[in-house]
Design an enzyme around this catalytic site. Sequence first.
Site: not given
Ligand code: SAJ
Length: 423
Positions: A218, A272
Site C-alpha cells: 500500500k 494519503c
Molecule cells: N495529483 C497531481 N497530479 C496528478 C495526479 C494527482 O498533482 O497527475 C495530486 C492531486 O491533485 C492531489 C494528490 O495528487 O493533490 C493526490 O491525488 P490522487 O488522485 O493521486 O490520490 P488520492 O490521494 O485521492 O488517492 C490515493 C490513490 N492512490 C493511488 O492512486 C496510488 C487511491 O487509490 C488510494 O486508495 C488513496 O490514495 C489512499 O487512500 O491511500
Amino acid sequence: MPFNTISVIGLGYIGLPTAAMFASRRKNVVGVEINQKTVDIINAGNIHIVEPELDILVGAAVSQGYLRAVTQPESADAFLIAVPTPFFPVTNEGEIPQPDLRFVESASKAIAPVLKKGDLVILESTSPVGATEQMAEWLADSRPDLTFPQNHGVESDIRVAHCPERVLPGHVVRELVENDRIIGGMTERCSEAAIQLYKIFVEGECVVTNARTAEMAKLTENASRDVSIAFANELSIVCDKLEINVWELIRLANRHPRVNILQPGPGVGGHCIAVDPWFIVSSAPREAKLISTARKVNNFKPKWVVEKVKIAIADFLQSNPQLCVKDVVIACYGLSFKADIDDLRESPSMSIAQNIAEFHKGQVLAVEPNINELPASLNIDLVSFDVAATRADIAVLLVDHQEFKVSGAPDIKIILDTKGIWQ
Ligand code: SAJ
C-alpha cells in the site's frame, strides 16, 4: 466461518463506505465511532462526508436495520479497523515525520474486551511496516486468555490480517467492489478468513501475501504516485524558468509509447499520497532517498506558487502605478486537495490561499463550488465565479474542477494557472 455480525471501527472516508457495503449485502453491521455527532448523523440515515452514491447506500442500510452506529465496541465476528494513521507534527526543518499509531492503539484496546475465540481482526488503515504485528501485540496484552497468531500460528484463537484499502476518493463505492484486494494474513488461516469476509462484496481478486508485504504494498502504491507527480512538478518549475509550456511538453513526451508523465499542480494533497511515503522513509531513512526527495519536491511546490503570486502582484502594480498594493484583489479558484471533491484535508490549494491571505494587504477571494462556507478566521471571502471575475485583478487557478473547465478562464488580465486548464 459465518460472519453474522461485522464491526467497523472508525466511520470516516473508508470505514463508512465499507460498513455500508457489508450492510448492503444484508450483514448485520455495527459501526464504532468516537464522535457522537457522526454517530447521530449516521443513525438518522445520513452521511457526514461527500462521496457519490454513499448517501443512498447508508440511508438504505440504516432504514432496513442492517447498519447501526455506536460509540462503544460490541461483540462481533469480524472487526475492521479503519482509523486515521497520521504522522506526528514535525518540529524541526528537515526532520523525518514519524507515524502516529495512537488511533490504532486505542481502537485495538477498545475492541479487545469484546473479542471471542474465532474472531477476525483486520487492520485496514494505511500503516507502516510492522503495524499489524504491533496491533496483534496490543490485543494479546489486553487479552491473555486468548491466543494470537504471533505466538500460536495457525491454531490461534484470533485471526489477524492487514488488508489495505486502495479506493480513490470520489469513486469509493465502485472501487470498493471492483478493485483487487491485498490480503495480508499473519498466518494462512488468517488470510483464508479475511478472503471469506471480503468476498461478501468484493468482486476484484483477493491476492494473498503476508502482513508486512501488504503494508509495504500500500505504501509503495502511493509513494510511486508521489514520485511520478514530483517529476511532473519539477518539470513545471524547470519549464517556467526556460519559458516552455509544460503542458504542451508533457503532451508531446507522452506520445512516446513508453512514457507516461503525470500532471503538475499546486502540490500534492490529501491524507494519503502526501503522508504515506513518509512511512517508508521513517523506516529506512538512509535507503529511501528518492522517495524522500519526491516528498520535498512536492512540498516545495505550494511555496513556489506563492512566490509566483508575489511576482504577479509586483507586475500588476508596475503596469498600474496609480494603484497601491491594498487595491489589488486576488481570486483563488479551487481550495480542495483535488478536483471535484469537497475535501480540504492536507490541501496545497488551501495552504496557498491561506498564505496569500496572510501576506497580502488587499482583498483575497476564493471560488470553491464544493464548499458553502469558510472559517471566518481565514480572511478569505468565498464568492461565486462571476463575482470573482468582476472584482479580481489576479486569478490563481489551483484546482481543475469540472466547473472551471466548462466556464473557461475568467476575463482577468493576470492568470496563474497551476493546472493547465486555462492555457
Ligand atoms: N495529483 C497531481 N497530479 C496528478 C495526479 C494527482 O498533482 O497527475 C495530486 C492531486 O491533485 C492531489 C494528490 O495528487 O493533490 C493526490 O491525488 P490522487 O488522485 O493521486 O490520490 P488520492 O490521494 O485521492 O488517492 C490515493 C490513490 N492512490 C493511488 O492512486 C496510488 C487511491 O487509490 C488510494 O486508495 C488513496 O490514495 C489512499 O487512500 O491511500
